[in-house]
Design an enzyme around this catalytic site. Sequence first.
Site, PDB file in Angstrom:
ATOM      1  N   HIS A  29       0.839  -1.209   0.000  1.00 16.40           N
ATOM      2  CA  HIS A  29       0.000   0.000   0.000  1.00 16.40           C
ATOM      3  C   HIS A  29       0.870   1.254   0.000  1.00 16.40           C
ATOM      4  CE1 HIS A  29      -3.668   2.156   2.122  1.00 16.40           C
ATOM      5  NE2 HIS A  29      -3.320   2.741   1.008  1.00 16.40           N
ATOM      6  N   HIS A  50       1.190   5.098  -2.161  1.00 14.27           N
ATOM      7  CA  HIS A  50       0.591   5.999  -3.151  1.00 14.27           C
ATOM      8  C   HIS A  50       1.643   6.990  -3.649  1.00 14.27           C
ATOM      9  CE1 HIS A  50      -3.392   4.504  -2.246  1.00 14.27           C
ATOM     10  NE2 HIS A  50      -3.276   4.826  -0.985  1.00 14.27           N
ATOM     11  N   ARG A 107      -2.086   8.724  -5.959  1.00 15.94           N
ATOM     12  CA  ARG A 107      -2.553   9.283  -4.684  1.00 15.94           C
ATOM     13  C   ARG A 107      -4.045   8.996  -4.513  1.00 15.94           C
ATOM     14  NH1 ARG A 107      -1.376  14.302  -1.607  1.00 15.94           N
ATOM     15  NH2 ARG A 107       0.316  14.856  -3.044  1.00 15.94           N
ATOM     16  N   SER A 120      -6.234  10.187  -2.278  1.00 11.16           N
ATOM     17  CA  SER A 120      -7.080  11.365  -2.065  1.00 11.16           C
ATOM     18  C   SER A 120      -7.209  12.178  -3.348  1.00 11.16           C
ATOM     19  CB  SER A 120      -6.513  12.241  -0.949  1.00 11.16           C
ATOM     20  OG  SER A 120      -5.236  12.729  -1.315  1.00 11.16           O
ATOM     21  N   HIS A 164     -10.705   1.478  -1.458  1.00 16.97           N
ATOM     22  CA  HIS A 164     -10.100   2.738  -1.008  1.00 16.97           C
ATOM     23  C   HIS A 164     -10.909   3.925  -1.512  1.00 16.97           C
ATOM     24  CE1 HIS A 164      -7.157   5.374   0.629  1.00 16.97           C
ATOM     25  NE2 HIS A 164      -6.212   4.462   0.734  1.00 16.97           N
ATOM     26  N   HIS A 209      -5.739   0.175   6.014  1.00 14.46           N
ATOM     27  CA  HIS A 209      -5.763   0.774   7.355  1.00 14.46           C
ATOM     28  C   HIS A 209      -6.222  -0.261   8.372  1.00 14.46           C
ATOM     29  CE1 HIS A 209      -7.186   3.622   4.152  1.00 14.46           C
ATOM     30  NE2 HIS A 209      -5.957   4.034   4.361  1.00 14.46           N
ATOM     31  N   GLU A 260       1.680   2.575   3.730  1.00 14.87           N
ATOM     32  CA  GLU A 260       1.048   3.747   3.117  1.00 14.87           C
ATOM     33  C   GLU A 260       2.003   4.925   3.057  1.00 14.87           C
ATOM     34  OE1 GLU A 260      -2.708   4.800   4.900  1.00 14.87           O
ATOM     35  OE2 GLU A 260      -3.327   5.971   3.184  1.00 14.87           O
ATOM     36  N   ARG A 278       2.786  11.596   8.477  1.00 12.43           N
ATOM     37  CA  ARG A 278       4.165  11.714   8.012  1.00 12.43           C
ATOM     38  C   ARG A 278       5.175  12.049   9.090  1.00 12.43           C
ATOM     39  NH1 ARG A 278       3.472  14.284   1.946  1.00 12.43           N
ATOM     40  NH2 ARG A 278       1.658  12.984   1.428  1.00 12.43           N
TER      41      ARG A 278
END
Lengths: 340, 340
Positions: free
Chosen positions: B6, B8, B72, B74, B179, B224, B285, B291
Site C-alpha cells: 500500500h 501511493h 494518490r 485522495s 479505497h 488501514h 502507506e 508523516r
Amino acid sequence: MIIDCHGHYTTEPQQLKDYRERQKLEVEKDPFHQAEEVDLKITDDQLRESVEGAQLKFQRERGTDRTIFSPRASGMGHHIGNASTSLTWSIQSNNLIYRLTQLYPNNFIGVCQLPQSRGTDLRASIGELERCVEQLGFIGCNLNPDTSGGSFDLPPLGDRYWYPFYEKMCELRVPAMIHVSAACNPAFHSTGSYYLSADTTAFMQMLTSDLFSDFPDLKFIIPHGGGAVPFHWGRFRGLADMLKRPPLDELLLDNVFFDTCVYHQKGIDLLVDVMPIKNILFASEMVGAVRGIDPETGHYFDDTKRYIVGNRKLSEADRMQIFEGNARRVYPRLAEALGN
Amino acid sequence: MIIDCHGHYTTEPQQLKDYRERQKLEVEKDPFHQAEEVDLKITDDQLRESVEGAQLKFQRERGTDRTIFSPRASGMGHHIGNASTSLTWSIQSNNLIYRLTQLYPNNFIGVCQLPQSRGTDLRASIGELERCVEQLGFIGCNLNPDTSGGSFDLPPLGDRYWYPFYEKMCELRVPAMIHVSAACNPAFHSTGSYYLSADTTAFMQMLTSDLFSDFPDLKFIIPHGGGAVPFHWGRFRGLADMLKRPPLDELLLDNVFFDTCVYHQKGIDLLVDVMPIKNILFASEMVGAVRGIDPETGHYFDDTKRYIVGNRKLSEADRMQIFEGNARRVYPRLAEALGN
C-alpha cells in the site's frame, strides 16, 4: 458498585411501537402533521414485564448494579417526520424511561433522547433536556451527530450550530453520549458499520475543533469503545501532530470518554492498554446490538464485565475506576441520583 | 523479501497537479467538458527526483524491498467532473505509475486508479483495468466504494451494480484494495475518519452479502488495518451469528485481507492477535496520511515494519507470510512482476 453507562430500552411495550408506526403513517400522509401527546395506557405491570426478563435479569446474572438507561437508540429516528413528531416521540419515550427509574430506582438511572429534527435548530432539544434533567432527574442525554441516518450532512460537532446546546449541557452539568440512530442509507448496517463510523467521525470532529477551549466542562462519551479510535490511536496522535493540534491528552482527554461496548477480550485489552484508565467507562449496551452467546467463550458477547475482570493488567483500583469512579466524574448528577 | 502492498504516489510532479486543476476549472465552466489526453512533458528526471528523496529513501532506510504503488488515493476525486475527465485523469495518473515501474523495476509494482464517475456504470473502469493489467503489467486496482466523497450513496459492494467489474477482476486475476478518495463532506476528515469509516463499512457490506459465493476467487484488501474491524471482531462475529450468516472465517476470510497500516505497536499487536496471519498483508502507506515522527518512539508513525518486527508473538514464519507470502497469494500476478 458496577455502573453500566450504556443501556437502551430495547424491550418496549407494543403500544409504544404502535404509536410510532401511527406517527410515521401520519407524516407520510401529511409532512406537516402536528403530533399530539396521547396516553398510551401502558401499565406499570407492562413496564415491569418488559424489563424483568431482560435488562434486570442480566443485571442480576452478571452482577451489575445500575444501568444508565435511555430509549432505544435505533428507534430515535431523527430523519423521520418533522419537529412536532420528533418532540412528541421523544417525550413519550423519555417518559417511559422516567417511569422505569421510578419503578426500579435501584436499577435504572435516566438519560434522554432528544427531539432533534432535520432542518431545525436545537431549541426543542434544549427544552427537552431541561425537562428531563430538572423534572425527571435524568443525568445525561444521547446526542445524534448525524440526523440524516447516514448521509452525514450536519455541521461537524465543533460548529457553532451546536453551541447553544453545549451551553445548556454545561449549565445543567450533564454529559452527552454521541449516538446516531438507525441508518436509512443502504450503504450502512446500523449496528455493524454506521454506529462505529459515526463514533470515529465524531472523535475526529472533536480533534479538529476548539470545542473544549470554548467549553472546558463539556463532556462526551463516545460509545462502542470509541469506534476505531483506540485501535488507530497512533494514527490520531500522528494526525494531531500534522494538523498542529496540541497532544491528544491536552486537547481532549479531559472531555472525551470511551465506553467498554467492545465484545471480545482482546478488544477490551487494547482499549484499557491504549486509553488512560480515567477515560474508560464500563458499559455493555445490553440488551442491544449483539444478543447471542459467543461460541468461543460460552458467554454472551455483550457480557463486557467478564472482559474487564478477565484483563490481566488492570489493578483492583483501575477496575473500580472503570466500573464506578469515572462514571461519577463524567456524570456530575450521578451521585445525587444514587442518593450519595 | 518485504513487500509493502500500500503505497501511493503522493509526491507527484507539479505538472500533474496543474493538469488536474485545469481540468477542474474546465468542468466548473462546462459540466459536459470532454477532456483530452495531453502530453504533460514530465521528464524521467522529474519522476526520479519526485521519489528519490521520499518513497525510495524510506524503502532504503526501513529495509523494505518493493512497494505496490498506485496514484494518490485522495487525488482520485471520483466526485469531481464527469466520465470524460475521470477517464483522462486516471489514464494520466496510471501512466506515471507505469513509468515509475519502468524506471524502478526493483522498487515499484503498479496498481491502478479507476475512472469511476458519478452516475455511470463500471464500463470505463473495466476498460482501464484491462489496459493497466494487460498493457502496463499492473497487478491490482483501487476500488472506491463511495464515489460521492462522503455521502455513501452508491449501492453496497454486494449489489449487482459491481458484478461486471468483479467478473473482470476474476478474469484478469487481480485483487482490489477498497479505497475511498478525499472527502468533500465537511463532516469527515479524509484520512482521520472517512477512510476508516469506509473500511469498516465495506467490510460490513461484504458480511451481509453473498458476494463470495458468487465470486469464490474475488479478493479484496481492506486498508488501514480494516478500519474498526479487528478491534470489534467480537461484534462482527456476533452480528454474523445474529444475521444467520456463516462464521466469518467461512464467509469471507478466503477473500478479504487486511493491511498493516496501523500506526502504533499496540494496534498491530491486536491485528496480528485477532486476525489469522494468512489474512494480513504488510503495508505502510508511506508517504501518506501520517508523516511525522512519533515522539513516544522516535520513529516515523508509518514505519510499520518496526511494529511487525517488534511484536512478540509472531514467529519468523508468520512474519514471512505477512511480509511476502500472503501478498504472493492475494496478487496472483505478483510473481510474474517480480520475475519469479
